[in-house]
Design a protein around this motif. Structure first.
Motif, mmCIF file in Angstrom:
data_model
loop_
_atom_site.group_PDB
_atom_site.id
_atom_site.type_symbol
_atom_site.label_atom_id
_atom_site.label_comp_id
_atom_site.label_asym_id
_atom_site.label_seq_id
_atom_site.Cartn_x
_atom_site.Cartn_y
_atom_site.Cartn_z
ATOM 1 N N ILE A 44 0.579 -1.610 -0.281
ATOM 2 C CA ILE A 44 0.074 0.202 -0.316
ATOM 3 C C ILE A 44 0.679 1.233 0.311
ATOM 4 O O ILE A 44 0.927 2.137 -0.743
ATOM 5 C CB ILE A 44 -0.858 -0.205 1.062
ATOM 6 C CG1 ILE A 44 -1.705 -1.284 1.018
ATOM 7 C CG2 ILE A 44 -1.704 1.185 1.547
ATOM 8 C CD1 ILE A 44 -2.917 -1.556 1.910
ATOM 9 N N LEU A 45 1.325 1.013 0.621
ATOM 10 C CA LEU A 45 2.713 2.240 0.304
ATOM 11 C C LEU A 45 3.407 2.491 -0.765
ATOM 12 O O LEU A 45 3.366 3.722 -1.079
ATOM 13 C CB LEU A 45 3.719 1.840 1.535
ATOM 14 C CG LEU A 45 3.167 2.373 3.740
ATOM 15 C CD1 LEU A 45 4.607 1.482 4.246
ATOM 16 C CD2 LEU A 45 2.981 3.764 3.495
ATOM 17 N N ASP A 46 3.940 1.234 -1.445
ATOM 18 C CA ASP A 46 4.656 1.947 -2.468
ATOM 19 C C ASP A 46 3.151 1.490 -3.360
ATOM 20 O O ASP A 46 3.420 2.588 -4.226
ATOM 21 C CB ASP A 46 4.616 -0.151 -3.297
ATOM 22 C CG ASP A 46 6.446 -0.179 -2.303
ATOM 23 O OD1 ASP A 46 7.081 0.366 -1.838
ATOM 24 O OD2 ASP A 46 6.068 -1.203 -2.185
ATOM 25 N N ALA A 47 2.378 1.494 -3.762
ATOM 26 C CA ALA A 47 0.714 2.589 -4.053
ATOM 27 C C ALA A 47 0.788 3.255 -3.968
ATOM 28 O O ALA A 47 0.956 5.266 -4.656
ATOM 29 C CB ALA A 47 -0.336 1.226 -3.848
ATOM 30 N N ALA A 53 3.042 9.804 -3.146
ATOM 31 C CA ALA A 53 1.969 10.128 -1.874
ATOM 32 C C ALA A 53 3.648 9.509 -0.711
ATOM 33 O O ALA A 53 4.036 8.544 -1.138
ATOM 34 C CB ALA A 53 1.484 9.905 -0.979
ATOM 35 N N ALA A 54 4.694 10.778 -0.118
ATOM 36 C CA ALA A 54 5.382 10.056 0.736
ATOM 37 C C ALA A 54 4.857 9.241 1.965
ATOM 38 O O ALA A 54 3.347 10.044 2.267
ATOM 39 C CB ALA A 54 5.974 11.144 1.274
ATOM 40 N N PRO A 55 4.975 8.525 3.049
ATOM 41 C CA PRO A 55 4.996 8.094 4.244
ATOM 42 C C PRO A 55 4.246 8.738 4.898
ATOM 43 O O PRO A 55 2.544 8.938 5.354
ATOM 44 C CB PRO A 55 5.615 6.906 4.624
ATOM 45 C CG PRO A 55 6.415 6.627 3.656
ATOM 46 C CD PRO A 55 6.298 7.781 2.539
ATOM 47 N N GLU A 56 4.635 9.846 5.325
ATOM 48 C CA GLU A 56 4.243 10.994 6.204
ATOM 49 C C GLU A 56 3.194 12.194 5.607
ATOM 50 O O GLU A 56 2.313 12.330 6.326
ATOM 51 C CB GLU A 56 5.789 11.870 6.171
ATOM 52 C CG GLU A 56 6.451 12.270 5.231
ATOM 53 C CD GLU A 56 7.036 11.988 4.647
ATOM 54 O OE1 GLU A 56 8.035 12.616 3.936
ATOM 55 O OE2 GLU A 56 6.947 11.051 4.961
#
Length: 236
Positions: A44-47, A53-56
């Motif tokens: 999901i973070l890769d998506a 979108a960065a994680p933060e």
């Protein structure tokens, strides 16, 4: 992971069972509606990264209900991003791991469907998501400020604390599992209380909606409210 644009600023993330939705917020940041099965946090973070979108940047994770195919990756995402987790008040203890999730009350015809879904996706029975802290317990009529209002609609039946999210200015509705669009538009299955699920379907059909995003099945883009009302008006 399959990433499918729905409308401007909304994408569907599809899993072996179910789906989640990523929203680029109107003011700043991002939100997720549901998180899919356990073990998908990194994907999901890769998506999100592929969408810019960065994680933060992930601000909010809204869980429509406590079933593991919707909350499964919430804990990992919250830990990786610092996003706050929001869930319906009645389902929050299950999300936190403080209470067991009740098993659905399956009608006879639903039993082989339930078993087939789990066998197809190689999902264990019984099953549970990793416990996840809930920062905000949501109630009917609560609103989220996402640069536009996102209104919480309590839609019990599938679970006691199931919620939908309605964005009136965009005409978008996230139904969770109270409504499905699998082969046909219909009330969701595997419910705790069928009558409450039907009432929750009818309540959502009364909203001003152009785009409906379901927990299972393809979104309806354009005329979604009319499609929901047509189902409500069908003869029993």
């Amino acid at each position: 992971m399959d990433i499918t644009p729905v409308i401007d600023r909304i994408w569907m993330l599809r899993f072996p069972v179910g789906q989640a939705y990523a929203l680029r917020l109107a003011d700043a940041g991002w939100a997720l509606v549901d998180t899919g099965l356990p073990g998908y946090a990194d994907e999901i973070l890769d998506a999100l990264g592929s969408l810019g979108a960065a994680p933060e940047d992930l601000r909010d994770i809204v869980l429509t209900h406590a079933h593991f195919d919707h909350t499964g990756s919430a804990a990992g995402l919250a830990a990786a991003t610092g996003a706050r987790v929001l869930a319906g008040a009645a389902d929050a203890p299950v999300v936190r791991g403080d209470a067991p999730g009740p098993e659905p009350v399956l009608r006879d015809w639903e039993i082989p469907v339930f078993e087939a879904v789990h066998a197809h996706a190689n999902l264990p029975l019984p099953h549970a998501a990793p416990p996840c802290p809930v920062d905000v317990e949501l109630a009917d009529g609560d609103t989220l400020d996402w640069g536009e209002e996102a209104r919480v609609v309590h839609v019990p039946g599938h679970t006691p604390g199931s919620i939908a999210l309605h964005l009136p200015s965009s005409g978008v509705l996230f139904t969770g599992d109270t409504i499905a669009n699998v082969q046909q538009l219909m009330p969701g299955v595997f419910n705790l209380d069928q009558e409450k699920t039907l009432a929750s379907f009818r309540r959502q059909a009364e909203l001003d909606v152009e785009t409906a995003c379901f927990g299972h099945g393809d979104p309806i883009v354009g005329g979604a409210g009319a499609a929901l009302r047509a189902v409500v008006l069908e003869p029993a």
